[in-house]
Every structure is written in C-alpha cells, then in structure tokens.
Design an enzyme around this catalytic site. Structure first.
Site, PDB file in Angstrom:
ATOM      1  N   SER A   1      32.153  30.005  36.150  1.00 37.80           N
ATOM      2  CA  SER A   1      33.110  31.016  36.607  1.00 37.80           C
ATOM      3  C   SER A   1      32.850  32.352  35.928  1.00 37.80           C
ATOM      4  O   SER A   1      32.387  32.406  34.775  1.00 37.80           O
ATOM      5  CB  SER A   1      34.536  30.554  36.285  1.00 37.80           C
ATOM      6  OG  SER A   1      35.472  31.598  36.461  1.00 37.80           O
TER       7      SER A   1
ATOM      8  N   TYR B   1      40.799  27.796  30.578  1.00 32.95           N
ATOM      9  CA  TYR B   1      39.961  27.591  31.755  1.00 32.95           C
ATOM     10  C   TYR B   1      38.559  28.148  31.506  1.00 32.95           C
ATOM     11  O   TYR B   1      37.555  27.479  31.741  1.00 32.95           O
ATOM     12  CB  TYR B   1      40.592  28.262  32.972  1.00 32.95           C
ATOM     13  CG  TYR B   1      39.687  28.304  34.185  1.00 32.95           C
ATOM     14  CD1 TYR B   1      39.342  27.133  34.857  1.00 32.95           C
ATOM     15  CD2 TYR B   1      39.182  29.519  34.649  1.00 32.95           C
ATOM     16  CE1 TYR B   1      38.500  27.173  35.963  1.00 32.95           C
ATOM     17  CE2 TYR B   1      38.349  29.556  35.757  1.00 32.95           C
ATOM     18  CZ  TYR B   1      38.012  28.385  36.403  1.00 32.95           C
ATOM     19  OH  TYR B   1      37.179  28.424  37.492  1.00 32.95           O
TER      20      TYR B   1
END
Length: 347
Positions: A147, A172
């Site tokens: 990501s 995350y």
C-alpha cells in the site's frame, strides 16, 4: 484430504484444471480481487478464488461480485480464512496454483486504530501462511498487495520505492511494510519469485463502501453532509481500477529477475502518477451526480497523510504501464454503476 463441501467439483474436473495454468486470487470477492479475477476469466484463464467474506463492509456487495464471477465455468470459489494454515495448504494441495495474487487483507487506515487485532491475523498471520504454502508447493510467481500507506508522512514527492518507509503512521501501514520484509526473506531463503504492489487510492465500479468517494456518493444523494478532513487540503493519487488490473496482468507471467544477491524480489508503485486535490475530486463527483454536496470541514484525522503521489517510472520502464483513465471518466463510470446497483436510493 479433500473436503467436497469446501472444494467443489468432481475429481475429473480437478484433474483437468491441474493440467492448465491456474491462478489463485485471494480476496477474490474484494474490490481489486474481483476485477482482476473477472479480467482473467474473460480471457479464458482459470481462477481459484479464496475469500472469507468478512463483514468489514457490506457482505451483499461481496456476494454480488461473486455471482458475476460464478457465471464463468472456469471459476472456483473457496470460502476460507488465510489465518488458518492448514486450510491454506489444502487449497494449494488440491488446486496446485502456479501464479498466486494475494489481495486478501484487512483494509482501512482508521479501522486499524480501533480494531488492531484483525490486522495482525489477516495481514501478518495470513500473509505468512501464503508464503509458507508457496514454499511447500512451489509457484512460478507470488504477487501481493502492499500500500502507498507505507510512505507515511514522507515529504518528498513523488513517492519512490527507493524512499525510506520506516515511520508508519498507522498499524495498517506497519503490517504492509512487514509484508514486504517477510516477502523479501522468503524470496531470499526459498527462491520464491515475489512481487509487491504498492497501491495508490484505487476507485471504480463495485468499489469499497468504506472509501471516501463511495461514502460521499451515498451522502450527497441522500442530502447528508460529507466530512472533508484537513479542511479539504489533501491530495490523493486516485487510480482507476481498470488501470490497476492492466498493470497486474502485465506482471503475472513476468516474475522478477535475480538481484545482486540472487533474490527474485521486486516492489512497484502502481498508481496514477497524478495527485488530485480532494476538493476537486468532490467537484467532479458533484458534476456527475448533478447534486451539490453539503460539506463539513474537519481537521486531519489520526493515521491520515497529507498527500499520496506515485513515482511509477520503474513500472513504466519494465512493463509499459501507463494509466489511461482520468477522474472525469472514472468517476462517471462509478456513478453510473452506483445508480444502477443501488437504484439511486439511500444506502
């Protein structure tokens, strides 16, 4: 031992599939996983879809994606959880995938602040299990989702894969950076060809309802205010899902060449290379909806970053990757889908 209830199909069907090139797509009922699986199936490929169909967002949307995939006779769906190592191993034993695209993960920056444990199980334990399965049942190529969140609060733009990413601002992001480190170790130790993909704000039809553009659409149509953080002073490298899929497809059968240490590992940014100001994005969305948004301006939220901006030179050089879809076209396609799927009712 095979489990007929979880691994459908006659033995003759399985034998026939093992003679063909098999793609395992985890998170196949998810946004990118669905679009990639659909593209492969439409080209006549065989896809083994794996997903736990969790309730992080509307399971009915995940089921709707699955129903479209199940229209293809070369699609097999297995409901399972990546955190169960034996279950993952059984998928590999039964279906013998040669290319694996691991898109299953617990997504969402803000959700990781409130529910961190789910990120450990899905993103760390689950990815470890995929790597272990690829070690035990060798594959030609393992691609996995990272990501743009790994760049955290980096000030230098555009973000390059050579930048330091040691200061994540959310759990995350930390799990995605951990995936990259784990992947390199497995590639180095066990000669697994591995490619990591740092996605940049992917949007489009059948997208994720937790994403801002999706929530904005529902709120605008129903007359509810939309919350705009950092008072609108934010930039995102919005990337249309078809461009993402074309980039992944180009890489599937081209695993990395060995580096100086003999490790077949590579990380790529996969984005639009054109950050848009959030307020402009909202304006384009308003134009397609034909409705003005009621805007509520708020300060920056924990875990958010000011901007994302992908340096995609390596991906362009290696695979000719060139995003084709601007937000004017992409949001138009999303809005058309949204109106059809929800019937223009408040969701």
């Amino acid at each position: 031992m095979d489990k007929p209830d979880k691994y459908p199909g006659k033995e003759s069907d399985r034998s026939r599939m093992k003679k063909s090139y098999n793609y395992l797509v985890t998170g196949a009922a998810g946004f990118i996983g669905f679009h990639l699986s659909k593209a492969l199936l439409e080209k006549g490929e065989r896809v083994i879809g794996f997903d736990n169909l969790n309730g992080y967002y509307d399971p009915q949307l995940k089921e709707a994606r699955l129903q479209l995939l199940k229209q293809h006779d070369r699609f097999v769906f297995i409901k399972g959880d990546l955190s169960d190592l034996e279950e993952v191993n059984e998928v590999f034993r039964t279906w013998q995938p040669e290319v694996v695209v691991n898109l299953a993960a617990q997504a969402g920056v803000r959700y990781s602040i409130d529910c961190p444990e789910s990120y450990i199980q899905s993103n760390l334990v689950g990815f470890f299990n995929i790597c272990e399965a690829c070690r035990r049942y060798p594959v030609k190529h393992l691609l996995f989702a990272s990501s743009s969140s790994v760049y955290g609060g980096n000030k230098k733009v555009p973000f390059s894969t050579g930048d330091m990413v040691d200061h994540p601002v959310s759990l995350y992001a930390a799990t995605k950076k951990s995936n990259e480190l784990m992947a390199y170790a497995y590639s180095n130790l066990y000669q697994i060809p591995l490619t990591g993909l740092r996605f940049f704000t992917v949007y489009g039809p059948m997208g994720r309802p937790d994403m801002a553009y999706f929530k904005f659409t529902g709120s605008i149509l129903s007359g509810r205010p939309i919350q705009i953080y950092n008072h609108g002073d934010m930039y995102r490298d919005f990337t249309y899902v078809d461009d993402i899929v074309s980039g992944i497809e180009a890489m599937l059968l081209s695993p990395p060449q060995p580096d100086a240490q003999g490790t077949r590992y590579k990380i790529y940014n996969i984005g639009n290379n054109k950050p848009e100001k959030l307020l402009h994005f909202v304006e384009v969305l308003e134009e397609h909806l034909g409705v003005k948004a009621i805007k509520e301006f708020l300060p920056m939220q924990p875990g958010d970053v000011y901007q994302t901006y992908a340096d995609i030179d390596e991906l362009t050089k290696d695979f000719g990757f060139k995003p084709q879809t601007g937000i004017e076209v992409g949001l138009g396609k999303f809005v058309a889908w949204y109106r059809e799927y929800y019937g223009n009712i408040d969701k």
